[in-house]
Scaffold this active site. Structure first.
Site, PDB file in Angstrom:
ATOM      1  N   ASP A 133      33.796  46.595  36.487  1.00 49.56           N
ATOM      2  CA  ASP A 133      34.102  45.212  36.847  1.00 49.56           C
ATOM      3  C   ASP A 133      33.642  44.298  35.710  1.00 49.56           C
ATOM      4  OD1 ASP A 133      33.932  42.543  37.948  1.00 49.56           O
ATOM      5  OD2 ASP A 133      33.950  43.424  39.951  1.00 49.56           O
ATOM      6  N   HIS A 169      38.239  43.540  38.968  1.00 48.88           N
ATOM      7  CA  HIS A 169      37.226  42.729  39.637  1.00 48.88           C
ATOM      8  C   HIS A 169      37.405  42.818  41.146  1.00 48.88           C
ATOM      9  CE1 HIS A 169      34.327  39.668  40.298  1.00 48.88           C
ATOM     10  NE2 HIS A 169      35.170  38.679  40.523  1.00 48.88           N
ATOM     11  N   SER A 206      32.965  38.217  44.712  1.00 48.99           N
ATOM     12  CA  SER A 206      32.414  37.617  43.512  1.00 48.99           C
ATOM     13  C   SER A 206      31.287  36.647  43.870  1.00 48.99           C
ATOM     14  CB  SER A 206      33.547  36.943  42.724  1.00 48.99           C
ATOM     15  OG  SER A 206      33.168  36.669  41.410  1.00 48.99           O
TER      16      SER A 206
END
Length: 509
Positions: free
Chosen positions: A450, A478, A223
């Protein structure tokens, strides 16, 4: 859901900074010429020559140390910041490759918490056998002189503020909430606020690389951690070892584009959830169509807006907390059954299920204490990029495009993006392409559905990086590594262990 997976899900699961959803900054200054020069300049030599004093962490198998870095890299003699480091040494068998730094994202997620709670015990055994697993809490995060902004009670109030204002009075209340938050950060953490940028954290990582005795940085970032890793590669391309950027971000985007793209990402994730839900006999959103499911969820949000429901404690489930609970479950399809139960409970007047999901997202413990996740998140995001909006009028103008991106979440996401407008520190970063010319092969991983880091960001970052190799997971949730795809895991493990990246464009399911 397995507790370690739950930790992993929320640790990596943060999006644009705001009251509702937090994380995924995509800015930071383009590297200066001085930053890309010799790591141990004369002024920085004392830092690069320090010795890490490892000690027992109190967690079996782990060691901890404290690293000193300059608070301000432009003025290395102007004061230090203490940064927490932890490691679990390579277990063998096989020849040790080096150190593997990990970062779960946020910004604001504790890398040490992620290391000790998941990575150093949950990564594939062959990887843990040949790497010292290492984490450093970024400056301003968790154990590294954490940014503080509000008390627990103040945060409870803050997280309940209506993020879909119906009139001028509610707009004023929301903007004042953002101002109170920003003022609290300045009051409690004013000295560190100008020095928590992604560029500075990337420079800290290079110092740690050197102190660990590694010529190259080996790294897995998820991320926001992908933006941190890409920033490192751009600053220090010759020191790039094996970099995995999973759930990738696009450093070339301004804040408003990031927010709008992420809004669309959560809509896509909800559509996947809804398509699955309507096939289940216990779906609280109906069993007919995704359109009907979306309408039912929006009705629940409206009901919570007009009359919050009980939760079994002093806090009630408001629309904002209920929305955050739904958002939290979008990060991992493993949470979908929990979400169905939580929505059904709220419809019956019991908001405890959605509140529990929201509390997990905000890292609020049962005693009412919050981790510094949301504080650090805002501090980094608001420093890395100029605000998405200049004021409420700009939000109102942009509402149609946000609601087009997500009829379910668009309005709330648009207003949440107002949070940096009153930030007390001027941003130091700008959107820019990141090419890291001269770096070794870098693996960029994108998941097609995602919610927090839309797939097109991974495509863009892989294209920008001169040595980028795109690895695609066709699925939900994710990030992709360690989520159950043998294809993804094998490709990344091979790269980490042998240095051979997957073929650019490889797809897995």
């Amino acid at each position: 859901m397995d507790s370690r997976r739950l930790l992993r899900t929320f640790a990596t699961g943060l999006g644009t900074a705001g009251l509702l959803v937090s994380g995924c900054s995509s800015g930071g200054s383009a590297p200066s010429a001085s930053a890309t020069g010799s790591a141990a300049t004369e002024e920085l030599q004392p830092y690069y020559s320090q010795k890490l004093r490892w000690r027992d962490c109190g967690v079996e198998g782990f060691q901890c140390a404290t690293m000193k870095a300059p608070l301000d890299y432009e003025k290395p003699g102007g004061g230090d910041i203490d940064l927490a480091v932890s490691r679990k040494k390579a277990t063998g068998p096989g020849k040790r490759i080096g150190s593997l730094l990990v970062n779960p994202g946020g910004p604001g997620g504790s890398a040490i918490g992620y290391l000790q709670g998941y990575a150093a015990i949950g990564y594939p055994a062959p990887v843990r056998a040949r790497y010292d697993m290492v984490a450093i809490d970024p400056r301003g995060v968790a154990r590294s002189e954490p940014v503080e902004c509000l008390t627990g009670k103040q945060m409870d109030t803050y997280t309940q503020v209506d993020q879909t204002p119906d009139d001028d009075a509610e707009v004023t209340k929301l903007t004042k909430a953002f101002e109170t938050f920003a003022n609290g950060c300045e009051k409690r953490s004013g000295e560190i606020l100008p020095h928590v940028s992604t560029v500075e954290t990337a420079r800290d990582m290079d110092m740690l690389r050197s102190l660990l005795g590694d010529e190259k940085l080996h790294y897995v970032g998820a991320s926001y951690g992908t933006f941190l890793g890409a920033t490192y590669a751009d600053l220090f391309p010759s020191r790039v070892g094996r970099l995995v950027l999973d759930g990738a971000m696009d450093p070339s985007l301004p804040a408003i584009d990031i927010n709008r793209d992420q809004t669309a990402g959560f809509e896509a994730a909800f559509q996947s959830f809804a398509a699955d839900c309507v096939k289940q006999s216990d779906c609280p959103l109906g069993t007919t169509s995704t359109a009907d499911a979306a309408a039912e969820l929006k009705q629940l949000f409206r009901d919570l807006d007009s009359e919050p429901v009980r939760t079994g404690e002093s806090r009630k489930l408001t629309e904002s907390l209920g929305t955050t609970g739904v958002i939290a479950a979008m990060y991992d399809e493993g949470a979908w059954s929990q979400l169905r139960e939580a929505i059904a409970g709220a419809q019956r007047g019991d908001g405890s299920g959605l509140l529990a999901l929201a509390d997990s997202y905000y890292e609020r413990d049962p005693s009412g204490k919050y981790a510094n996740l949301m504080f650090a998140n805002a501090a980094v995001n608001c420093l890395d990029l100029a605000p998405a909006f200049t004021g409420p009028e700009a939000v109102e103008k942009a509402l149609p495009e946000f609601e087009k991106a997500s009829p379910v979440f668009g309005e709330g996401f648009a207003w949440a993006a107002l949070n940096c407008t009153s930030w007390p520190v001027e941003p130091t970063g700008t959107p820019h392409r990141t090419d890291a010319e001269g770096a070794a092969p870098i693996v960029v991983v994108g998941t097609t559905r995602d919610p927090a880091t839309p797939y097109k960001w991974a495509q863009s970052l892989a294209e920008q990086l001169s040595s980028g190799s795109l690895l695609t997971y066709e699925g939900d949730g994710h990030t992709a590594y360690g989520r159950g795809s043998d294809c993804i895991d094998t490709a990344i493990n091979t790269y980490l262990l042998d240095g051979t990246p997957p073929k650019n464009g490889k797809k897995c399911s």
